[in-house]
Design a protein around this motif. Structure first.
Motif, PDB file in Angstrom:
ATOM      1  N   VAL A   1     -12.525  15.784  12.243  1.00 30.87           N
ATOM      2  CA  VAL A   1     -10.979  15.982  11.389  1.00 30.87           C
ATOM      3  C   VAL A   1     -11.950  16.576   9.965  1.00 30.87           C
ATOM      4  O   VAL A   1     -10.569  16.858   9.436  1.00 30.87           O
ATOM      5  N   LYS A   2     -12.367  16.406   9.170  1.00 26.94           N
ATOM      6  CA  LYS A   2     -12.991  16.838   8.135  1.00 26.94           C
ATOM      7  C   LYS A   2     -12.280  18.880   7.368  1.00 26.94           C
ATOM      8  O   LYS A   2     -12.445  19.047   8.134  1.00 26.94           O
ATOM      9  N   GLY A   3     -11.485  18.302   6.675  1.00 26.68           N
ATOM     10  CA  GLY A   3     -10.532  19.819   6.106  1.00 26.68           C
ATOM     11  C   GLY A   3      -9.516  20.079   6.888  1.00 26.68           C
ATOM     12  O   GLY A   3      -9.030  21.045   5.898  1.00 26.68           O
ATOM     13  N   ARG A   4      -8.867  19.081   7.768  1.00 27.52           N
ATOM     14  CA  ARG A   4      -8.136  20.048   8.789  1.00 27.52           C
ATOM     15  C   ARG A   4      -7.024  18.096   8.483  1.00 27.52           C
ATOM     16  O   ARG A   4      -5.815  18.154   9.150  1.00 27.52           O
ATOM     17  N   PHE A   5      -7.187  16.779   8.113  1.00 26.51           N
ATOM     18  CA  PHE A   5      -6.977  15.873   9.017  1.00 26.51           C
ATOM     19  C   PHE A   5      -6.302  15.217   6.549  1.00 26.51           C
ATOM     20  O   PHE A   5      -7.413  15.167   6.690  1.00 26.51           O
ATOM     21  N   THR A   6      -5.316  14.657   6.424  1.00 25.05           N
ATOM     22  CA  THR A   6      -5.444  13.816   5.399  1.00 25.05           C
ATOM     23  C   THR A   6      -4.917  12.648   5.572  1.00 25.05           C
ATOM     24  O   THR A   6      -3.799  12.878   6.098  1.00 25.05           O
ATOM     25  N   ILE A   7      -5.678  11.855   4.871  1.00 31.23           N
ATOM     26  CA  ILE A   7      -5.088  10.113   4.995  1.00 31.23           C
ATOM     27  C   ILE A   7      -4.502   9.544   3.796  1.00 31.23           C
ATOM     28  O   ILE A   7      -4.701  10.479   2.769  1.00 31.23           O
ATOM     29  N   SER A   8      -3.300   9.786   3.798  1.00 28.05           N
ATOM     30  CA  SER A   8      -2.442   8.763   2.888  1.00 28.05           C
ATOM     31  C   SER A   8      -1.752   7.820   2.896  1.00 28.05           C
ATOM     32  O   SER A   8      -1.538   7.256   4.026  1.00 28.05           O
ATOM     33  N   ARG A   9      -1.471   7.105   1.759  1.00 32.77           N
ATOM     34  CA  ARG A   9      -0.312   5.328   1.517  1.00 32.77           C
ATOM     35  C   ARG A   9       0.171   5.619   0.757  1.00 32.77           C
ATOM     36  O   ARG A   9       0.257   5.874  -0.119  1.00 32.77           O
TER      37      ARG A   9
END
Length: 122
Positions: free
Chosen positions: A63-71
């Motif tokens: 998923v690297k480069g397509r998904f972004t995790i944040s909080r």
């Protein structure tokens, strides 16, 4: 901490979705948070994790480069922005909490949300 995931749905390949995971309790900011997924007939797979500060993240290669995790600790919520979705991303997505940083093994996470289904059509 109790977790509630939402935001799943049906999307065409190449599209985007944003998952949310709302946490209860005043200690949310002290937990490292992760997203996992489980496709039909397969085991649970690590997707991404984020440190309590939000400044450190790790991703699965798939998923690297397509998904972004944040909080957002003020809102007790962790997000997973998913772009350029592929049919192989189809799975039930789970958020989870841990007190250990950098863990990709599901047994390291002690609190789990109920899961939200993401279906990507080709």
């Amino acid at each position: 901490v109790q977790l509630q995931a939402s935001g799943g749905g049906l999307v065409q390949a190449g599209g985007s979705l944003r998952l949310s995971c709302a946490a209860s309790g005043r200690t949310f900011s002290s937990y490292y948070m992760g997203w996992f997924r489980q496709a039909p007939g397969k085991g649970r797979e690590f997707v991404a994790a984020i440190a309590w500060s939000g400044r450190s993240t790790i991703y699965a290669e798939s998923v690297k480069g397509r998904f972004t995790i944040s909080r957002d600790n003020a809102k007790n919520t962790v997000y997973l922005q998913m772009n350029s979705l592929k049919p192989e991303d189809t799975a039930t997505y789970y958020c989870a909490a841990t007190t250990k940083w950098g863990r990709a093994e599901d047994y390291e996470y002690h609190s789990w949300g109920q899961g939200t289904l993401v279906t990507v059509s080709s």
